[in-house]
Design a protein around this motif. Sequence first.
Motif, PDB file in Angstrom:
ATOM      1  N   SER A 121       0.844  -1.207   0.000  1.00  0.00           N
ATOM      2  CA  SER A 121       0.000   0.000   0.000  1.00  0.00           C
ATOM      3  C   SER A 121       0.874   1.250   0.000  1.00  0.00           C
ATOM      4  CB  SER A 121      -1.022  -0.001   1.151  1.00  0.00           C
ATOM      5  OG  SER A 121      -0.399  -0.110   2.395  1.00  0.00           O
ATOM      6  N   ASN A 122       2.029   1.190   0.668  1.00  0.00           N
ATOM      7  CA  ASN A 122       2.981   2.310   0.563  1.00  0.00           C
ATOM      8  C   ASN A 122       3.429   2.494  -0.885  1.00  0.00           C
ATOM      9  OD1 ASN A 122       2.865   2.669   3.308  1.00  0.00           O
ATOM     10  ND2 ASN A 122       4.828   1.693   3.747  1.00  0.00           N
ATOM     11  N   ALA A 141       1.837   1.659  -3.584  1.00  0.00           N
ATOM     12  CA  ALA A 141       0.726   2.196  -4.385  1.00  0.00           C
ATOM     13  C   ALA A 141       0.599   3.708  -4.178  1.00  0.00           C
ATOM     14  CB  ALA A 141      -0.579   1.485  -4.035  1.00  0.00           C
ATOM     15  N   ALA A 142       0.797   4.160  -2.949  1.00  0.00           N
ATOM     16  CA  ALA A 142       0.722   5.604  -2.683  1.00  0.00           C
ATOM     17  C   ALA A 142       1.884   6.334  -3.363  1.00  0.00           C
ATOM     18  CB  ALA A 142       0.720   5.876  -1.183  1.00  0.00           C
TER      19      ALA A 142
END
Lengths: 332, 332
Positions: free
Chosen positions: A145-146, A148-149
């Motif tokens: 998720s990091n 993706a950000a």
Amino acid sequence: MSLDHAATKPHERLAAALADDLALVNDMIRERMASEHAPRIPEVTAHLVEAGGKRLRPMLTLAAARMCGYGGPYHVHLAATVEFIHTATLLHDDVVDESDKRRGRPTANLLWDNSSSVLVGDYLFARSFQLMTETNNMRVLRILSNAAATIAEGEVLQLTAAADLATTEDIYLKVVRGKTAALFSAAMEVGGVIAEMSDTQVQSLFDYGDALGISFQIVDDLLDYGGTAATGKNIGDDFRERKLTLPVIRAIAKADVEEMAFWKRTISKGKQADGDLDTALSLLAKHATMESTRQDALEWAEKAKRSLHDLPDHEIKTMLIDLADYVVARVV
Amino acid sequence: MSLDHAATKPHERLAAALADDLALVNDMIRERMASEHAPRIPEVTAHLVEAGGKRLRPMLTLAAARMCGYGGPYHVHLAATVEFIHTATLLHDDVVDESDKRRGRPTANLLWDNSSSVLVGDYLFARSFQLMTETNNMRVLRILSNAAATIAEGEVLQLTAAADLATTEDIYLKVVRGKTAALFSAAMEVGGVIAEMSDTQVQSLFDYGDALGISFQIVDDLLDYGGTAATGKNIGDDFRERKLTLPVIRAIAKADVEEMAFWKRTISKGKQADGDLDTALSLLAKHATMESTRQDALEWAEKAKRSLHDLPDHEIKTMLIDLADYVVARVV
């Protein structure tokens, strides 16, 4: 080094060594991109997933897991996750860039519409997170998720930096990390995390992916101004799209008054005429920025190779080292 | 029932009861939508987040957690997550619908561009997953990634069902679950999960959100053809956009040959002329489909209220029951 070894490319050797795992990844991708209710989804996704990408990113996850002696099933989920994130990003990129070709085929936004590209991309993002949760490993969820950000942030940065002559090398590097290196490094990292490697070794895997991704993207940006290899790409796309890549950023930094007026007209204002690309190329040559950019790509590739030092000896490690050389071989 | 109670709307009473939590959610939203590198991100997001939405979805999470006696900090993360997913969806919806107004203000795609809406939406999706991982609760990650997939799937289904006279009530319900109910139900469910309620009670929370979301959307679709309340919406937007909503689906099911020709021309072929909306309204009236749709909305609201039966008595439970009545009060 056997003849056989010399005759094939490193990513092909990786694909051969990881063939069984890759088959499982392909099965999982096909299974999970299905949608009972909305047949448009597999249509759009298949168009892109089956289009003959090299599966480089999922291979990095499989390679990291195998090199680290992982024996469980979840490297397959994570490799499929990484490919889904990549595919979702491509779908959205094509909307952002208003592209009409991708991997030599018409883009999804051209064949269907922008709406389908946006929404099917969203579906794949969601699917990728569903897949990750199946690993029951919160750390890999955090890493991905990091990533993706960072990817989205890098894309927004690229958007706002376009046509802006004040773009620095630092901003360029952030864009490159976002658009390419963040997923390379996360793909490597999660392979080591599920194999329960030490923090130092996980960091080394990250560093390899990060440096490989950066050298990969720098080479891509170089080839857009010619490079040395036959690529089938159109020379000068980035110039026409007013993207500030390293060779141009460095030429602008060294520009005299007259040259600056040229960059202002062609990049800031986007007023381009016949012959401008030739002028741009001659300015890159005058300031030797293709050469200095090439040196950067080589240094990042060396950094990638060095990063693997403290990882276990393994045939796959050798292939990853060769892969770093291969990425820059296009401009050697 | 005190005068004070009668004078305020249920969502306002909920907001008052949850004021401290909501302040924390708003702080977290502002903090997490920042981007050190890409100032375009908070610009776009603030435009939407500060635009005076009712924060209905995050309130559902806070309400569920409070009603279930949760004492920890993570209902705030999850409420912010839910609002981020909602905001990301709105940004992408506006690109898909080519909207130019949202909550009475120009949309982000109009003020900036489609690219910013797509990429900032992606950033918020990624941020929402980052936030979720901080709860260290894999079950909430599963619930919310499933919801995100259902949302995207529903949106794609809506896209492909548009202008298709063969759209069934079953497809309509799937679209409605995707575009509205999936996030309502997940928002309720995760509140119960972090409060460690029983599976039955968690299911009840899901059911409430699901039924509330469906009645909410049915009412919205009714109001598009007039309803009974002053809404400030343009009557007939769905007709002009050739969306198949319940009143029209039911009128088509009962259409004679001549009426079918009308629907084919106006919805399938999109050839609309002055007076067509009036004809459509008269056909809905002839077949009493506004009234039968209204009955559906009321039944879903009753189902929502019934779902809360086995949950602990609490002032917030009363407000949630009132909220279900309020949602349909716009068409009573």
